[in-house]
Scaffold this motif. Structure first.
Motif, mmCIF file in Angstrom:
data_model
loop_
_atom_site.group_PDB
_atom_site.id
_atom_site.type_symbol
_atom_site.label_atom_id
_atom_site.label_comp_id
_atom_site.label_asym_id
_atom_site.label_seq_id
_atom_site.Cartn_x
_atom_site.Cartn_y
_atom_site.Cartn_z
ATOM 1 N N GLY A 54 -1.726 15.272 -7.042
ATOM 2 C CA GLY A 54 -1.269 14.017 -7.616
ATOM 3 C C GLY A 54 0.238 13.872 -7.630
ATOM 4 O O GLY A 54 0.750 12.788 -7.896
ATOM 5 N N TRP B 274 3.871 13.192 -6.392
ATOM 6 C CA TRP B 274 4.448 12.365 -5.333
ATOM 7 C C TRP B 274 5.382 13.229 -4.501
ATOM 8 O O TRP B 274 6.146 14.037 -5.035
ATOM 9 N N VAL C 16 1.072 11.192 -1.694
ATOM 10 C CA VAL C 16 0.641 11.929 -2.878
ATOM 11 C C VAL C 16 -0.030 13.219 -2.419
ATOM 12 O O VAL C 16 -0.843 13.210 -1.486
ATOM 13 N N ARG D 192 -6.503 8.469 -11.686
ATOM 14 C CA ARG D 192 -5.488 9.019 -12.603
ATOM 15 C C ARG D 192 -6.115 9.921 -13.664
ATOM 16 O O ARG D 192 -5.502 10.886 -14.110
ATOM 17 N N LYS E 242 0.287 13.980 -14.810
ATOM 18 C CA LYS E 242 0.033 12.583 -15.170
ATOM 19 C C LYS E 242 1.191 12.035 -16.006
ATOM 20 O O LYS E 242 1.667 10.925 -15.775
ATOM 21 N N TYR F 134 4.313 11.483 -13.605
ATOM 22 C CA TYR F 134 4.241 10.567 -12.468
ATOM 23 C C TYR F 134 3.411 9.301 -12.686
ATOM 24 O O TYR F 134 3.486 8.390 -11.860
ATOM 25 N N TYR F 135 2.586 9.235 -13.712
ATOM 26 C CA TYR F 135 1.569 8.185 -13.748
ATOM 27 C C TYR F 135 1.579 7.301 -14.990
ATOM 28 O O TYR F 135 0.525 6.855 -15.433
ATOM 29 N N ASP G 27 2.078 3.631 -16.641
ATOM 30 C CA ASP G 27 1.710 2.342 -16.037
ATOM 31 C C ASP G 27 2.830 1.777 -15.174
ATOM 32 O O ASP G 27 2.580 1.269 -14.076
ATOM 33 N N GLN H 223 5.252 3.462 -13.639
ATOM 34 C CA GLN H 223 5.400 4.272 -12.431
ATOM 35 C C GLN H 223 4.301 3.944 -11.416
ATOM 36 O O GLN H 223 4.571 3.859 -10.220
ATOM 37 N N VAL H 224 3.075 3.773 -11.889
ATOM 38 C CA VAL H 224 1.966 3.440 -10.984
ATOM 39 C C VAL H 224 2.237 2.091 -10.319
ATOM 40 O O VAL H 224 2.042 1.936 -9.106
ATOM 41 N N VAL I 184 -4.525 3.083 -7.612
ATOM 42 C CA VAL I 184 -4.682 4.033 -8.723
ATOM 43 C C VAL I 184 -5.603 3.400 -9.761
ATOM 44 O O VAL I 184 -5.364 2.279 -10.205
ATOM 45 N N ASP J 290 -8.163 4.464 -13.397
ATOM 46 C CA ASP J 290 -8.228 5.414 -14.512
ATOM 47 C C ASP J 290 -9.669 5.468 -15.009
ATOM 48 O O ASP J 290 -10.034 4.852 -15.986
#
Length: 131
Positions: A45, A47, A75, A99, A107, A110-111, A113, A115-116, A128, A130
């Motif tokens: 996951g 990047w 990714v 995610r 998470k 990098y993840y 909302d 960033q996504v 992506v 969830d």
């Protein structure tokens, strides 16, 4: 009606691996910290980025983690142990990433909302969810 959980590997971040597009790349993270067992991992996951476009440029260049969605070229599909330096990894450039299946610290890094949102603008073939 009865429901059951479908078990998958710890780093199964893709909803349907057979519908994704991924390429083998060299990965490393010189800043990785060793865990309790002395291993250094780049988690599934994460990047990844390189100094030039890995799909059009030098296939031998090494990709490293980035939190900048504008620099991300894909990714990391599976966890990579970089304890002894660079290793081969799979770079996902298209597919549906879950995610909920990404390791907690990865998470958080990098993840979010925001960033996504930025990642899918930079890599429009990545989705992506969830779940």
């Amino acid at each position: 009606m009865q429901f059951r959980d479908i078990l998958s590997p710890d780093d199964a971040i893709l909803v349907k691996e057979d519908q994704a597009v991924a390429f083998t790349v060299a990965v490393d993270d010189p800043s990785a910290q060793a865990d309790a067992d002395g291993n250094k991992f780049i988690e599934a996951g994460t990047w990844l980025a390189a100094s030039t476009d890995v799909l059009l440029g030098d296939r031998k260049q090494v990709m490293t983690p980035t939190t900048d969605a504008n620099k991300a070229q894909g990714v990391l599909l599976h966890r990579a142990n970089v304890n002894n330096g660079q290793v081969d990894g799979a770079l996902v450039i298209a597919g549906v990433i879950n995610r909920a299946m990404i390791e907690t610290a990865t998470k958080a890094k990098y993840y979010s909302d925001d960033q996504v949102h930025n990642l899918v603008k930079s890599l429009p073939k990545i989705t992506v969810i969830d779940r």
